[in-house]
Enzyme design. Structure first.
Site, PDB file in Angstrom:
ATOM      1  N   ALA A   1       8.641  31.429 116.478  1.00  0.00           N
ATOM      2  CA  ALA A   1       8.674  32.255 117.695  1.00  0.00           C
ATOM      3  C   ALA A   1       7.273  32.406 118.272  1.00  0.00           C
ATOM      4  O   ALA A   1       7.068  32.307 119.491  1.00  0.00           O
ATOM      5  CB  ALA A   1       9.280  33.620 117.382  1.00  0.00           C
TER       6      ALA A   1
ATOM      7  N   LEU B   1      15.574  34.927 113.484  1.00  0.00           N
ATOM      8  CA  LEU B   1      14.588  34.174 114.241  1.00  0.00           C
ATOM      9  C   LEU B   1      13.347  33.955 113.379  1.00  0.00           C
ATOM     10  O   LEU B   1      12.764  34.921 112.875  1.00  0.00           O
ATOM     11  CB  LEU B   1      14.227  35.007 115.472  1.00  0.00           C
ATOM     12  CG  LEU B   1      13.610  34.335 116.675  1.00  0.00           C
ATOM     13  CD1 LEU B   1      14.576  33.341 117.281  1.00  0.00           C
ATOM     14  CD2 LEU B   1      13.242  35.394 117.705  1.00  0.00           C
ATOM     15  N   CYS B   2      12.939  32.702 113.205  1.00  0.00           N
ATOM     16  CA  CYS B   2      11.720  32.428 112.442  1.00  0.00           C
ATOM     17  C   CYS B   2      10.508  32.929 113.225  1.00  0.00           C
ATOM     18  O   CYS B   2      10.228  32.451 114.332  1.00  0.00           O
ATOM     19  CB  CYS B   2      11.592  30.929 112.176  1.00  0.00           C
ATOM     20  SG  CYS B   2      10.009  30.479 111.441  1.00  0.00           S
ATOM     21  N   ALA B   3       9.794  33.887 112.654  1.00  0.00           N
ATOM     22  CA  ALA B   3       8.686  34.526 113.378  1.00  0.00           C
ATOM     23  C   ALA B   3       7.552  33.546 113.680  1.00  0.00           C
ATOM     24  O   ALA B   3       6.970  33.580 114.767  1.00  0.00           O
ATOM     25  CB  ALA B   3       8.162  35.717 112.570  1.00  0.00           C
TER      26      ALA B   3
END
Lengths: 120, 132
Positions: B89, B84-86
Site C-alpha cells: 500500500a 491490505l498489505c501495508a
C-alpha cells in the site's frame, strides 16, 4: 498452524518489474514463520539466478544478494528448470549455491508435492 | 450441521491485480459464488498492484464494472475480511501517512491494513488458496 507445502513460482525476469522482489519477500516471510517453502524458477524466472548481474547500472536495487540468505530461513528446496536454462544459454551461469537444476519431469514432480502455490 | 464438510471448504484469495484488470473481476465473481455455495472464505489478501482496489482516489466510469463497490459489498454483505498489505500500500501511494490512511482518507475502512504475516495465517488456515 498446519504444515502446508508452499511453492513460490517465479517465471519473470528480475528487474523489469517488481514481481521477483515481491516473490522473494513472500518466501522470506513464509520462511520466518517456519513454513515449508520451495522455490521454483522457470521461463524468464531463471534469469533471477544468473551470475554477474549489475542491477545498479539500471538504477535497480540488488535484491539478488538476498538469495544467499535463504538457507537461514530453512528454504533449501530451490528448483530450476534445466530446459528453461538451456533455452536461454544459461546452463553454466547459475550464481546461487545449492539450487537443484532438474529436467521438466522432476520439476513437475517437485511442484506436485506442494499443496499451495503463489505465482509471480 | 456437518462440520466435516465445512472444514474442508475453507478458502483464501490472493489478489495481485488492480481494479481495471479482468482477473480482479473474476476474483470478485468467484468469491461471491464461493460464499453462495457454502464455502468458508477466510479472507482476501491484497498484494502488489492489488492494493489499488482499496483506493478512495480511484473513480471508475459509471458504465464500467464497479470493482471497488463490489469489494465493499464483499466485506459488508458477504462478510469476507479484506486484508491490505501495508508495505505494498505504501509503495502504491496509499499510505504516505499512516494516520491519514487509518482515518480513512486514502483507503476504504472496509480494508484492514496488515503485513505479510496475515497471508501466512490465511495460508495455514485455508484448505485452498486461490490466486488469479
Amino acid at each position: 498452524m498446519s504444515q502446508n507445502q508452499i511453492a513460490i513460482i517465479n517465471s519473470r525476469a528480475p528487474f523489469s518489474s517488481s514481481h521477483a522482489k515481491d516473490a522473494l519477500d513472500i518466501a522470506l516471510l513464509f520462511g520466518s514463520y517456519e513454513q515449508n517453502v520451495s522455490l521454483f524458477f522457470l521461463g524468464d524466472g531463471v534469469f533471477q539466478l544468473t551470475e554477474q548481474q549489475l542491477p545498479e547500472l539500471i538504477s535497480q536495487k540488488d535484491f539478488i544478494k538476498t538469495f544467499s540468505a535463504l538457507p537461514f530461513y530453512d528454504i533449501e528446496n530451490i528448483y530450476v528448470s534445466s530446459e528453461c536454462l538451456a533455452e536461454r544459454n544459461l546452463s553454466h551461469s547459475i550464481a546461487v549455491a545449492d539450487v537443484k537444476v532438474v529436467v521438466r519431469e522432476n520439476f513437475a514432480n517437485a511442484l506436485s508435492n506442494c499443496n499451495q502455490s503463489f505465482h509471480f | 450441521m456437518n462440520t466435516d464438510i465445512e472444514d474442508k471448504n475453507k478458502v483464501a484469495f490472493v489478489v495481485t491485480t488492480p481494479p481495471n484488470y479482468n482477473l480482479t473481476t473474476t476474483a470478485i465473481n468467484l468469491i461471491k459464488e464461493a460464499v453462495n455455495n457454502s464455502y468458508h472464505v477466510l479472507g482476501v489478501f491484497f498484494y502488489q498492484q492489488g492494493v489499488l482496489n482499496a483506493s478512495k482516489a480511484l473513480s471508475i466510469p459509471s458504465d464500467e464494472f464497479q470493482t471497488i463497490s463490489q469489494w465493499l459489498s464483499i466485506k459488508n454483505e458477504f462478510k469476507v475480511p479484506l486484508y491490505l498489505c501495508a508495505t505494498a500500500a505504501e509503495k502504491h501511494g496509499l499510505l504516505s501517512d499512516e494516520a491519514e490512511s487509518l482515518s480513512g482518507q486514502l483507503i476504504y475502512s472496509e480494508f484492514d491494513l496488515t503485513g505479510l504475516g496475515s497471508l501466512v495465517e490465511l495460508s495455514s488456515e485455508a484448505d485452498k488458496v486461490i490466486q488469479l
